[in-house]
Design a protein around this motif. Sequence first.
Motif, PDB file in Angstrom:
ATOM      1  N   GLY A  89       2.762   5.140  -7.223  1.00 21.97           N
ATOM      2  CA  GLY A  89       1.696   5.028  -8.219  1.00 21.97           C
ATOM      3  C   GLY A  89       1.878   3.799  -9.095  1.00 21.97           C
ATOM      4  O   GLY A  89       2.125   2.699  -8.599  1.00 21.97           O
ATOM      5  N   GLU A  90       1.795   4.019 -10.397  1.00 21.01           N
ATOM      6  CA  GLU A  90       1.859   2.898 -11.342  1.00 21.01           C
ATOM      7  C   GLU A  90       3.221   2.195 -11.345  1.00 21.01           C
ATOM      8  O   GLU A  90       3.341   1.085 -11.852  1.00 21.01           O
ATOM      9  N   HIS A  91       4.255   2.813 -10.778  1.00 24.68           N
ATOM     10  CA  HIS A  91       5.592   2.204 -10.739  1.00 24.68           C
ATOM     11  C   HIS A  91       5.755   1.209  -9.589  1.00 24.68           C
ATOM     12  O   HIS A  91       6.740   0.487  -9.528  1.00 24.68           O
ATOM     13  N   ALA A  92       4.786   1.177  -8.687  1.00 24.65           N
ATOM     14  CA  ALA A  92       4.868   0.283  -7.535  1.00 24.65           C
ATOM     15  C   ALA A  92       4.914  -1.182  -7.950  1.00 24.65           C
ATOM     16  O   ALA A  92       5.657  -1.972  -7.365  1.00 24.65           O
ATOM     17  N   ALA A  93       4.133  -1.551  -8.953  1.00 21.22           N
ATOM     18  CA  ALA A  93       4.094  -2.956  -9.382  1.00 21.22           C
ATOM     19  C   ALA A  93       5.475  -3.433  -9.816  1.00 21.22           C
ATOM     20  O   ALA A  93       5.916  -4.524  -9.422  1.00 21.22           O
ATOM     21  N   ALA A  94       6.173  -2.641 -10.608  1.00 24.60           N
ATOM     22  CA  ALA A  94       7.508  -3.033 -11.072  1.00 24.60           C
ATOM     23  C   ALA A  94       8.488  -3.116  -9.910  1.00 24.60           C
ATOM     24  O   ALA A  94       9.325  -4.023  -9.854  1.00 24.60           O
ATOM     25  N   CYS A  95       8.385  -2.204  -8.973  1.00 25.73           N
ATOM     26  CA  CYS A  95       9.257  -2.208  -7.797  1.00 25.73           C
ATOM     27  C   CYS A  95       9.017  -3.464  -6.964  1.00 25.73           C
ATOM     28  O   CYS A  95       9.967  -4.154  -6.568  1.00 25.73           O
ATOM     29  N   LEU A  96       7.762  -3.777  -6.697  1.00 26.41           N
ATOM     30  CA  LEU A  96       7.434  -4.976  -5.932  1.00 26.41           C
ATOM     31  C   LEU A  96       7.881  -6.238  -6.656  1.00 26.41           C
ATOM     32  O   LEU A  96       8.399  -7.175  -6.035  1.00 26.41           O
ATOM     33  N   ARG A 155       0.830  -1.216   0.000  1.00 28.59           N
ATOM     34  CA  ARG A 155       0.000   0.000   0.000  1.00 28.59           C
ATOM     35  C   ARG A 155       0.862   1.263   0.000  1.00 28.59           C
ATOM     36  O   ARG A 155       0.565   2.220  -0.714  1.00 28.59           O
ATOM     37  N   ALA A 156       1.948   1.275   0.790  1.00 29.54           N
ATOM     38  CA  ALA A 156       2.828   2.451   0.850  1.00 29.54           C
ATOM     39  C   ALA A 156       3.506   2.688  -0.497  1.00 29.54           C
ATOM     40  O   ALA A 156       3.592   3.832  -0.965  1.00 29.54           O
ATOM     41  N   LEU A 157       3.976   1.615  -1.126  1.00 27.91           N
ATOM     42  CA  LEU A 157       4.610   1.775  -2.437  1.00 27.91           C
ATOM     43  C   LEU A 157       3.607   2.241  -3.482  1.00 27.91           C
ATOM     44  O   LEU A 157       3.920   3.089  -4.319  1.00 27.91           O
ATOM     45  N   SER A 175      -2.872  -8.037  -7.904  1.00 25.48           N
ATOM     46  CA  SER A 175      -1.880  -7.169  -7.271  1.00 25.48           C
ATOM     47  C   SER A 175      -0.824  -7.894  -6.445  1.00 25.48           C
ATOM     48  O   SER A 175      -0.152  -7.264  -5.646  1.00 25.48           O
ATOM     49  N   CYS A 176      -0.644  -9.176  -6.634  1.00 27.13           N
ATOM     50  CA  CYS A 176       0.403  -9.899  -5.915  1.00 27.13           C
ATOM     51  C   CYS A 176       1.711  -9.799  -6.710  1.00 27.13           C
ATOM     52  O   CYS A 176       2.270 -10.788  -7.182  1.00 27.13           O
ATOM     53  N   HIS A 177       2.194  -8.570  -6.859  1.00 28.93           N
ATOM     54  CA  HIS A 177       3.369  -8.292  -7.690  1.00 28.93           C
ATOM     55  C   HIS A 177       4.652  -8.853  -7.085  1.00 28.93           C
ATOM     56  O   HIS A 177       5.512  -9.366  -7.807  1.00 28.93           O
ATOM     57  N   PHE A 178       4.807  -8.746  -5.768  1.00 36.52           N
ATOM     58  CA  PHE A 178       5.984  -9.311  -5.101  1.00 36.52           C
ATOM     59  C   PHE A 178       6.029 -10.817  -5.366  1.00 36.52           C
ATOM     60  O   PHE A 178       7.067 -11.361  -5.727  1.00 36.52           O
ATOM     61  N   SER A 179       4.892 -11.476  -5.203  1.00 41.68           N
ATOM     62  CA  SER A 179       4.811 -12.923  -5.413  1.00 41.68           C
ATOM     63  C   SER A 179       5.130 -13.304  -6.848  1.00 41.68           C
ATOM     64  O   SER A 179       5.792 -14.320  -7.086  1.00 41.68           O
ATOM     65  N   GLU A 238       0.073 -12.721   0.107  1.00 41.37           N
ATOM     66  CA  GLU A 238       0.174 -11.341  -0.371  1.00 41.37           C
ATOM     67  C   GLU A 238      -1.185 -10.731  -0.687  1.00 41.37           C
ATOM     68  O   GLU A 238      -1.346  -9.509  -0.648  1.00 41.37           O
ATOM     69  N   ALA A 239      -2.152 -11.550  -0.985  1.00 45.11           N
ATOM     70  CA  ALA A 239      -3.482 -11.034  -1.320  1.00 45.11           C
ATOM     71  C   ALA A 239      -4.106 -10.368  -0.107  1.00 45.11           C
ATOM     72  O   ALA A 239      -3.889 -10.772   1.034  1.00 45.11           O
ATOM     73  N   GLU A 240      -4.883  -9.341  -0.374  1.00 42.82           N
ATOM     74  CA  GLU A 240      -5.564  -8.603   0.690  1.00 42.82           C
ATOM     75  C   GLU A 240      -7.050  -8.499   0.317  1.00 42.82           C
ATOM     76  O   GLU A 240      -7.500  -7.487  -0.230  1.00 42.82           O
ATOM     77  N   PRO A 241      -7.805  -9.591   0.596  1.00 46.78           N
ATOM     78  CA  PRO A 241      -9.222  -9.571   0.258  1.00 46.78           C
ATOM     79  C   PRO A 241      -9.917  -8.350   0.861  1.00 46.78           C
ATOM     80  O   PRO A 241      -9.608  -7.929   1.971  1.00 46.78           O
TER      81      PRO A 241
END
Length: 185
Positions: free
Chosen positions: A31-38, A24-26, A120-124, A109-112
């Motif tokens: 913004g849209e760059h959080a997915a790539a970072c994770l 959530r913080a990332l 949104s489980c980008h880290f996974s 990683e999921a947050e129902p």
Amino acid sequence: MPSGSHTNHGLVRIGHKALHASRRALERDLGEHAAACLHEMGYAAGEELYLSFTGWLRDHAGVADVDGLDASALGDALSAFFREQGWGSLTLEKLGNAGLALSSPDWAEAEPGSDAAVPSCHFSAGLLADFLTRVAGGDTVAIMEVECRSRNDRQCRFVAGAPGTLDTVYEALSAGQDYEAILRS
């Protein structure tokens, strides 16, 4: 090697709440760059998780490495390992000759209830990509999450395959086509 020794390969455990708060913080700050970072962070964690898995295999399956594991036992071994590590249960399903689906009704990683618009489980996804590339002996494995409990799907479902195959899956999904049908054809 004593039982439980597989857990000390540079891994640090964090709770689900910390993982969710980090995402959530990332997302808030990047913004849209959080997915790539994770994704990149997850990919960096894959090697240490894989080393832990090889230790786990020695302790639980009596084999020195993934190559010593019977292919038919891989799904059960991965499910038991990821569940024991706190990630959740996994089932594996072959999708045609080009893909593999990893599904979980309880993925960490999921947050129902977060009402995410997209998976949104980008880290996974990054973690699984590096991990499965190592399981595959270095052949690059790409991962795409196609269902996610964070957007209120009943499960998280990751599709694994060669990068070119997943490019085709992405194009099909973008065009409103069924990814399973593409992989099974």
